[in-house]
Write a protein that holds these residues in place. Structure first.
Motif, PDB file in Angstrom:
ATOM      1  N   UNK A 352       0.953 -39.763 -49.757  1.00 23.19           N
ATOM      2  CA  UNK A 352       2.005 -41.173 -49.211  1.00 23.19           C
ATOM      3  C   UNK A 352       0.974 -42.292 -49.173  1.00 23.19           C
ATOM      4  N   UNK A 353      -0.701 -42.038 -49.796  1.00 20.40           N
ATOM      5  CA  UNK A 353      -1.390 -42.809 -49.094  1.00 20.40           C
ATOM      6  C   UNK A 353      -2.391 -43.384 -50.436  1.00 20.40           C
ATOM      7  N   UNK A 354      -2.726 -42.400 -50.939  1.00 20.60           N
ATOM      8  CA  UNK A 354      -4.299 -42.896 -52.006  1.00 20.60           C
ATOM      9  C   UNK A 354      -4.347 -41.432 -52.504  1.00 20.60           C
ATOM     10  N   UNK A 355      -4.402 -41.715 -54.522  1.00 20.79           N
ATOM     11  CA  UNK A 355      -4.342 -40.913 -54.886  1.00 20.79           C
ATOM     12  C   UNK A 355      -5.858 -41.378 -56.191  1.00 20.79           C
ATOM     13  N   UNK A 356      -6.430 -40.446 -56.988  1.00 23.99           N
ATOM     14  CA  UNK A 356      -7.434 -40.814 -57.273  1.00 23.99           C
ATOM     15  C   UNK A 356      -6.751 -39.783 -58.677  1.00 23.99           C
ATOM     16  N   UNK A 357      -7.072 -40.009 -59.837  1.00 25.21           N
ATOM     17  CA  UNK A 357      -7.382 -39.044 -61.178  1.00 25.21           C
ATOM     18  C   UNK A 357      -8.967 -39.893 -61.911  1.00 25.21           C
ATOM     19  N   UNK A 358      -9.111 -38.864 -62.984  1.00 22.00           N
ATOM     20  CA  UNK A 358      -9.913 -39.074 -64.195  1.00 22.00           C
ATOM     21  C   UNK A 358      -9.808 -39.665 -64.763  1.00 22.00           C
ATOM     22  N   UNK A 359     -10.298 -40.715 -65.817  1.00 25.78           N
ATOM     23  CA  UNK A 359     -10.204 -40.591 -67.427  1.00 25.78           C
ATOM     24  C   UNK A 359     -11.674 -41.218 -67.826  1.00 25.78           C
ATOM     25  N   UNK A 360     -11.409 -41.063 -69.537  1.00 22.42           N
ATOM     26  CA  UNK A 360     -12.724 -41.035 -70.209  1.00 22.42           C
ATOM     27  C   UNK A 360     -12.712 -42.688 -71.345  1.00 22.42           C
ATOM     28  N   UNK A 361     -11.250 -43.069 -70.949  1.00 19.19           N
ATOM     29  CA  UNK A 361     -11.072 -44.565 -71.113  1.00 19.19           C
ATOM     30  C   UNK A 361     -12.340 -45.344 -70.788  1.00 19.19           C
ATOM     31  N   UNK A 362     -12.869 -46.561 -71.859  1.00 16.60           N
ATOM     32  CA  UNK A 362     -14.069 -47.477 -70.367  1.00 16.60           C
ATOM     33  C   UNK A 362     -13.122 -48.110 -69.868  1.00 16.60           C
ATOM     34  N   UNK A 363     -14.338 -48.465 -68.745  1.00 13.06           N
ATOM     35  CA  UNK A 363     -13.685 -49.735 -67.770  1.00 13.06           C
ATOM     36  C   UNK A 363     -12.662 -50.894 -68.047  1.00 13.06           C
ATOM     37  N   UNK A 364     -13.728 -51.660 -69.022  1.00 15.21           N
ATOM     38  CA  UNK A 364     -12.581 -52.642 -69.953  1.00 15.21           C
ATOM     39  C   UNK A 364     -10.829 -52.462 -70.369  1.00 15.21           C
ATOM     40  N   UNK A 365     -10.833 -51.531 -70.963  1.00 13.34           N
ATOM     41  CA  UNK A 365      -9.917 -50.975 -71.622  1.00 13.34           C
ATOM     42  C   UNK A 365      -8.936 -50.370 -69.959  1.00 13.34           C
ATOM     43  N   UNK A 366      -9.685 -49.606 -68.827  1.00 16.21           N
ATOM     44  CA  UNK A 366      -8.821 -48.701 -68.796  1.00 16.21           C
ATOM     45  C   UNK A 366      -7.891 -50.489 -67.400  1.00 16.21           C
TER      46      UNK A 366
END
Length: 456
Positions: A352-366
């Motif tokens: 209900x407050x916070x999540x995190x997930x990983x991605x291999x996209x670049x910071x700019x693309x993200x």
């Protein structure tokens, strides 16, 4: 946020094992109750039989320190304490030994760890906090003047006696001048995660004095606020927070306190304030009376048998041929450009407050993809301090107010990023829809890389 004691000593005053040495004689000392217990020995209360003076005796098992490859660590602690004679540093009186044990006879401090003081009483007002900090800086700067760098300064290693005086203890990770390499820097990654300086984590060499200053700044922050400036259950994300140095300094602190914290917790060691600079700071100088080191350095008796253990030549501990290379968590994260660190992250559900997930996209693309996605869903986007704030007004159920979500991207390695979403306020169902949409579009692998959650 809850402070957690990560000190390597357990306090077990009610344990039956504490009686094993009680009443035992060690030369002119009579051993009493156990004050603490660690991986390689115990700390016992002791009394001088002739004078009744109290002491703390650290009992170290030689076989255990050989097994743990920390022979040099014990030698450094003894060598460092032998040099130090200051009111704000715990005093070493002598070192005794048997064939199987080393006995370090230390000053007994009647009081408590600064950690326990903050946990039990909460943050201190600025006047009381400044007095403790002044003594901490006096003690640490004196150590530096003697060529000793602590490298593990934290609340648990700062004792406060019954008169409110600070005494620095536990020099097991300390370094001395002879351990500096040709580049004039130290290279062993060590310390406690929440207190360690960013340049230590970077694993490219660091100045012992400058990194100790950072740790003192973390201690000051906790003294005045009651919580850590950098904290996260996930070590990789904690590392990035420290490396960025993006500390949130409470506005209710005085301008002077805010300024000195900001100057100490500067992630750039080249521009970070020095010990001399701290002593000239207007906030620090209020009601400051420098401590006087002991003029006469006592001879510390050290039994030759204390060092009848493996002789090691370098700061890095000796390994037998064929033994595996040991690396700690800091080194592992420092190598992250070569590793897939997604395995650090636990799979959990959207909270209900916070999540995190990983991605291999670049910071700019993200950032671009996040902006496109939330705009399509009817959110407004605001950018500030490298973070995105996405806002959506609930026109149907106005009582719920607007949904506000902070989005932040952390670089764990050049090919791995963590996206964190934190709901500030608003409709939880819309927040969950937003999270699931971003997870489906951006995470790798989809829905399998959630790293943490927090329910408030």
């Amino acid at each position: 946020m809850v402070l957690v004691n990560n000190f390597g000593v357990n306090k077990n005053n009610n344990n039956k094992n504490n009686q094993s040495h009680e009443g035992m004689r060690l030369g002119k000392y009579e051993l009493g109750r156990t004050l603490g217990e660690g991986n390689f020995g115990k700390v016992k209360f002791a009394k001088n039989i002739d004078s009744d003076q109290p002491f703390a005796i650290k009992i170290i098992d030689k076989n255990k320190i050989i097994d743990l490859n920390i022979t040099n660590q014990i030698k450094r602690e003894i060598a460092a304490l032998k040099l130090l004679r200051h009111p704000n540093v715990v005093k070493l009186y002598e070192v005794l030994a048997s064939k199987t044990k080393i006995y370090m006879v230390l000053e007994y401090v009647t009081g408590e760890e600064l950690f326990d003081k903050i946990v039990s009483k909460g943050k201190l007002n600025e006047d009381k906090g400044r007095k403790l900090f002044q003594q901490l800086i006096d003690g640490v700067s004196y150590c530096h003047s003697k060529g000793v760098f602590h490298r593990d300064l934290k609340l648990e290693n700062v004792l406060v006696d019954t008169k409110g005086n600070v005494e620095i203890t536990d020099f097991g990770l300390s370094a001395m001048q002879q351990q500096f390499r040709a580049d004039g820097l130290l290279h062993t990654t060590c310390g406690s995660p929440n207190y360690v300086a960013p340049e230590i984590i970077a694993n490219r060499g660091y100045d012992g004095a400058t990194s100790d200053v950072w740790s003192c700044g973390v201690i000051l922050y906790v003294i005045l606020t009651g919580y850590l400036p950098f904290d996260d259950r996930n070590l990789a994300v904690l590392y990035q927070k420290i490396f960025k140095g993006d500390v949130q300094i409470p506005k209710w602190l005085s301008a002077g306190a805010q300024n000195i914290i900001k100057r100490i917790l500067d992630p750039n060691p080249e521009t970070r304030i020095t010990m001399a600079g701290i002593k000239e700071d207007p906030w620090f100088k209020q009601d400051y009376t420098p401590a006087d080191p002991d003029d006469e350095e006592d001879d510390v008796y050290i039994d030759d048998d204390a060092f009848s253990i493996h002789e090691l030549q370098h700061e890095e501990e000796h390994r037998s041929p064929g033994s595996p290379t040991q690396i700690n968590a800091f080194q592992l994260i420092g190598m992250s450009s070569f590793l897939d660190l997604s395995g650090f992250f636990e799979q959990e559900h959207v909270s209900e407050r916070k999540i995190r997930f990983t991605s291999n996209l670049s910071a700019k693309d993200l950032i671009e993809r996040i902006e496109d996605t939330v705009t399509e869903m009817g959110f407004r986007v605001q950018k500030k301090n490298g973070k995105l704030k996405v806002i959506q007004e609930n026109k149907v159920q106005k009582s719920l107010g607007c949904l506000s979500v902070i989005v932040e991207v952390f670089e764990i390695s050049p090919s791995l990023f963590v996206v964190e979403l934190r709901k500030s306020c608003g409709d939880a169902s819309v927040y969950r829809q937003l999270c699931k949409k971003l997870l489906n579009d951006l995470s790798v692998p989809p829905r399998q890389a959630l790293v943490s959650s927090e329910v408030n």
